[in-house]
Design a protein around this motif. Structure first.
Motif: not given
Length: 388
Positions: A103-107
């Protein structure tokens, strides 16, 4: 002249290291579950306990299905516990951390629109992460408990148990997060569609199971990868359907082909592996190591249970302890199946004539002879030289 058989003393199955491995894995899994529980609890301890009981409903139902799949050559109960515990306690905790990282990568991807940022973690991230950590559990059983990993059906059973454990913990999370819609969520996850995690990880298990009988241990790498890819795709397709706002009928129609294919594949593999085991035992029967009655006994679960009852009655009538007969017959049946599975494996690997394989084969045949003494009530002499 035959001499009376001695009182049955069941040989040890494993060394101390084996049991240490079992206890260690279960302990780690329980610790992981206890660490995860506060992270997924939203309604307090008492409500979470009730939600855990609700999450057990699909577990019980699917255990019946898994036991049917595993019926002809059942795996030890403690391995059921190991697999389920890994899914419930280790896979879930690691997946929470992995999903957060994804999720951090996508954000951080500004080129993604709102829909992509919402859909990618669900459709791509969760399947990649969760199936990886569930698949590690399958590999762990393959390497640590290889004696009990005898083909694709075993892999499917272990994979389904790991997936079932994962689904159990995940259901506690969803039941708590959507507590105000508990009835709807319970129907969707526990009744209409409890199969996604067990079936997905079953594909990983099947891949590893095929590798268990291959010529080289290194084949587990490509076979695991193929099974894992199938698990990710199946999991991703399910998650994609979940974000499309489908009705119950639409989702059932969407998933029905998958369920039908799973049933066909499982039935085919059960028949295939049963035939291979019986063919291996037939070779021992032709060599004089197994009698016709013993071959008939092992053919079906009903025949085996009848044989267990007969053994208890037979030993009891002869003045012995009926439990000796029951335990000896159950161990005899287990050893017969283990002997056959080992032969299938070494034939596929081309190692059947190695000295260490022959020594192990002789040990197993000698144990069968000793068990037969208990069952017949007389000392039985070997039929000839071990091996052929």
């Amino acid at each position: 002249m035959n001499a009376p058989a001695p009182r049955f003393q069941e040989p040890e199955r494993h060394g101390i290291g084996f049991y240490v491995s079992v206890v260690s894995i279960i302990a780690i899994a329980i610790a992981g579950f206890l660490y995860t529980l506060p992270l997924i609890s939203f309604q307090g301890a008492s409500v979470t306990f009730v939600l855990g009981l609700l999450a057990l409903v699909p577990v019980v139902l699917l255990l019946v299905l898994i036991r049917w799949i595993d019926q002809w050559e059942p795996e030890p109960r403690w391995l059921y516990v190991v697999a389920f515990a890994w899914g419930a306690g280790v896979s879930t905790l690691q997946s929470i951390l992995g999903n957060q990282r994804f999720q951090e990568i996508i954000d951080g991807r500004i080129e993604l629109d709102t829909y992509q940022q919402a859909a990618l973690p669900v459709v791509v991230g969760a399947p990649l992460v969760e199936e990886a950590f569930k698949g590690i559990g399958v590999l762990l059983i393959f390497f640590v408990f290889s004696r009990y990993f005898n083909g694709a059906v075993d892999g499917i059973v272990y994979g389904m148990l790991i997936g079932l454990g994962f689904a159990f913990t995940e259901n506690i999370f969803y039941f708590g997060e959507f507590y105000d819609q508990l009835g709807t969520v319970f129907q969707a996850r526990a009744i209409e569609n409890p199969f996604v995690h067990p079936l997905s990880t079953a594909l990983t298990g099947a891949g590893v199971g095929f590798a268990s009988q291959a010529r080289s241990w290194f084949s587990v790498i490509p076979m695991f990868s193929i099974g894992y890819a199938g698990a990710v795709i199946l999991h991703g397709l399910h998650n994609f359907s979940a974000i499309q706002d489908m009705g119950s009928a639409q989702r059932l129609a969407y998933q029905l082909p998958v369920y039908a294919a799973a049933v066909i594949l499982i039935c085919y593999l059960r028949v295939r592996e049963r035939r291979r085991v019986l063919d291996a035992l037939a070779e021992y029967a032709q060599a004089g190591w197994i009698t016709g009655n013993e071959m008939a006994m092992i053919q079906s679960v009903a025949n085996r249970e009848a044989a267990v009852r007969w053994a208890g009655e037979r030993v009891g009538r002869s003045g012995g302890n009926p439990n000796d007969g029951i335990r000896a017959m159950r161990r005899f049946q287990e050893e017969l199946l283990d002997l056959a599975n080992t032969r299938v494996r070494v034939l596929h690997r081309g190692t059947v004539n190695r000295p260490e394989v022959r020594v192990e084969e002789a040990r197993r045949l000698e144990l069968l002879r000793q068990l037969r003494e208990v069952l017949t009530g007389f000392a039985v002499q070997p039929a000839g030289t071990y091996g052929y």
